[in-house]
Design a protein around this motif. Structure first.
Motif, PDB file in Angstrom:
ATOM      1  N   GLU A 264       0.852  -1.182   0.000  1.00 34.92           N
ATOM      2  CA  GLU A 264       0.000   0.000   0.000  1.00 34.92           C
ATOM      3  C   GLU A 264       0.884   1.227   0.000  1.00 34.92           C
ATOM      4  OE1 GLU A 264      -3.254   0.327   2.759  1.00 34.92           O
ATOM      5  OE2 GLU A 264      -3.403  -1.848   2.946  1.00 34.92           O
ATOM      6  N   ARG A 265       0.654   2.058  -1.050  1.00 30.92           N
ATOM      7  CA  ARG A 265       1.434   3.281  -1.201  1.00 30.92           C
ATOM      8  C   ARG A 265       2.935   2.995  -1.162  1.00 30.92           C
ATOM      9  NH1 ARG A 265      -1.975   7.710   2.475  1.00 30.92           N
ATOM     10  NH2 ARG A 265      -3.961   7.437   1.351  1.00 30.92           N
ATOM     11  N   GLY A 266       3.296   1.877  -1.789  1.00 36.39           N
ATOM     12  CA  GLY A 266       4.713   1.551  -1.917  1.00 36.39           C
ATOM     13  C   GLY A 266       5.353   0.960  -0.684  1.00 36.39           C
ATOM     14  N   ILE A 267       4.554   0.566   0.323  1.00 32.42           N
ATOM     15  CA  ILE A 267       5.089  -0.002   1.564  1.00 32.42           C
ATOM     16  C   ILE A 267       4.496  -1.403   1.767  1.00 32.42           C
ATOM     17  CG2 ILE A 267       5.345   0.255   4.061  1.00 32.42           C
ATOM     18  CD1 ILE A 267       6.793   2.407   2.523  1.00 32.42           C
ATOM     19  N   LEU A 268       5.346  -2.364   2.113  1.00 33.31           N
ATOM     20  CA  LEU A 268       4.881  -3.732   2.352  1.00 33.31           C
ATOM     21  C   LEU A 268       4.392  -3.890   3.787  1.00 33.31           C
ATOM     22  CD1 LEU A 268       7.640  -5.908   0.605  1.00 33.31           C
ATOM     23  CD2 LEU A 268       5.350  -5.386  -0.244  1.00 33.31           C
ATOM     24  N   SER A 269       3.258  -4.573   3.904  1.00 29.35           N
ATOM     25  CA  SER A 269       2.751  -4.925   5.240  1.00 29.35           C
ATOM     26  C   SER A 269       2.294  -6.373   5.193  1.00 29.35           C
ATOM     27  CB  SER A 269       1.594  -4.015   5.647  1.00 29.35           C
ATOM     28  OG  SER A 269       0.527  -4.120   4.727  1.00 29.35           O
TER      29      SER A 269
END
Length: 329
Positions: free
Chosen positions: A160-165
Motif C-alpha cells: 500500500e502506497r509503496g510499503i509492504l505490510s
C-alpha cells in the motif's frame, strides 16, 4: 584498486577489517566468515562463492560487486547502500539487511529463509526472481517499487502506497505455504552446490596445469624429475560440471522445474563424481609415498590440492543423493 596493506591484513586473518579498501580485489571462494568488514570498500570486488557467514558488512560499499553464490548466512548489512550488486544464487538465510537501500541489485535465486529486510528500500531494477522465501522471511515496512512487489517472494505481503505490510492470516492462501520437507531439501541442495563450487574453485587454484596455475599456489610435480600431475577433471570436464551446477540451481529455484534438464545435469555430475573418485584413489598412495620422502613445503601444496578434490568428492556424493530424492531419479 585494493590497498596492498589492507589485502595483507585480510590474507593474514585479521578479524578487524573495518573501513579497509578492497576495491576490485579477487576474493572468490575466500573464507571471511566472522570478520568485521563494516564500512569496507568492496567496489567491483569479486566475492563469488566466498564464505561470508556471520560477517558484519554494515555500511560497506559493494557497488558493482559480484557476490554470486556466496554464503551470507547470518551476515549483517544493516543500513547499507547496495547498488548494482549481484547476489544471484547466494545464501542469505538469517541475514540482516534491515534499513538498507537496494538499487539495480539482483537477488535472483537467493535463499531468503529467515532473512530480515525490515524497513529496507527496494528501488527500480532490483529483482528477486526465483528467490526462495517463506513465511519466516521478513519484509515488514519495506519501501518497494510496485512491480517488484508482484514477485512470488512477497506473497505473504500486501503493498500500500509503496510499503509492504504482512497479510493477516485470513488473507493468506494455503497454497502460499511450501511443502516444508521438499523446501528444506531444495535449500540443502542449493547449499551443497555452493560448497561444491567453492571446493572446485579452490582445487583449480592449486592446479598443476601450466596454462592456468598460479605459480605461487600450483601443486608441484612428483617423482625424480617432478613431471606435472594430471588433473582430476580436464578443463572441458570442469566447465561442463559448472554448467550442470548452474542448470540445477535454476531448476531448484523454479516453481515448475524441467525434469529433463535436471536429469541431464544429474548424469553429468554423476560422471564427474566417478572420475574424481577414481582420481583420488589413484593419488592417495602417491601422496603417501611422497610425504614419507619429506618434500616439505611442496607437500603442503600437494596436500591442499588433493584435499580440495577430496572435499569436492564428498560434496558430489551428498548433492547427487539429495537431487535423486527431490526429482525421484
Amino acid at each position: 584498486m585494493a590497498d596492498p596493506d589492507d589485502l595483507k591484513a585480510l590474507w593474514d586473518g585479521d578479524p578487524d577489517l573495518v573501513g579497509r579498501d578492497f576495491r576490485s580485489a579477487d576474493l572468490s571462494g575466500v573464507d571471511l566468515s566472522g570478520r568485521d568488514l563494516s564500512k569496507a570498500n568492496f567496489e567491483k570486488a569479486n566475492l563469488k562463492n566466498a564464505n561470508l557467514h556471520g560477517v558484519n558488512l554494515s555500511g560497506a560499499k559493494l557497488t558493482q560487486a559480484n557476490v554470486q553464490g556466496a554464503n551470507l548466512t547470518r551476515a549483517k548489512m544493516i543500513q547499507s547502500a547496495i547498488v548494482f550488486v549481484d547476489f544471484s544464487g547466494a545464501d542469505l538465510s538469517y541475514s540482516d539487511f534491515s534499513g538498507s537501500v537496494l538499487s539495480k541489485t539482483s537477488c535472483n535465486k537467493t535463499i531468503l529463509t529467515g532473512a530480515n529486510f525490515s524497513s529496507a528500500h527496494f528501488n527500480e531494477g532490483t529483482t528477486f526472481d526465483n528467490a526462495l522465501a517463506d513465511e519466516t522471511t521478513i519484509f515488514d515496512k519495506v519501501s518497494i517499487f510496485r512491480p517488484i512487489a508482484k514477485g512470488e517472494a512477497f506473497r505473504f505481503y500486501n503493498v500500500e502506497r509503496g510499503i509492504l505490510s504482512r497479510k493477516v492470516d485470513s488473507e493468506i492462501d494455503a497454497s502460499d505455504f511450501i511443502d516444508t520437507t521438499e523446501y528444506q531439501k531444495k535449500i540443502e541442495a542449493l547449499q551443497t552446490i555452493r560448497r561444491l563450487e567453492t571446493a572446485l574453485q579452490s582445487a583449480s587454484k592449486y592446479s598443476p596445469s601450466k596454462d592456468t596455475a598460479d605459480p605461487k599456489t600450483a601443486a608441484p610435480g612428483i617423482g625424480h624429475n617432478k613431471p606435472p600431475l594430471d588433473e582430476a577433471l580436464t578443463t572441458a570436464e570442469l566447465a561442463t560440471t559448472f554448467e550442470a551446477l548452474s542448470a540445477l540451481k535454476v531448476e531448484l529455484s523454479s516453481k515448475d522445474p524441467n525434469e529433463e534438464v535436471a536429469r541431464r545435469s544429474f548424469d553429468e555430475l554423476n560422471s564427474a563424481s566417478k572420475t574424481v573418485s577414481k582420481w583420488i584413489v589413484a593419488k592417495a598412495d602417491l601422496f603417501a609415498d611422497e610425504f614419507v620422502k619429506s618434500l616439505g613445503k611442496e607437500v603442503g601444496n600437494l596436500k591442499n590440492w588433493i584435499g580440495f578434490w577430496m572435499v569436492a568428492s564428498g560434496q558430489f556424493s551428498a548433492l547427487l543423493e539429495i537431487i535423486a530424492s527431490i526429482f525421484r531419479f
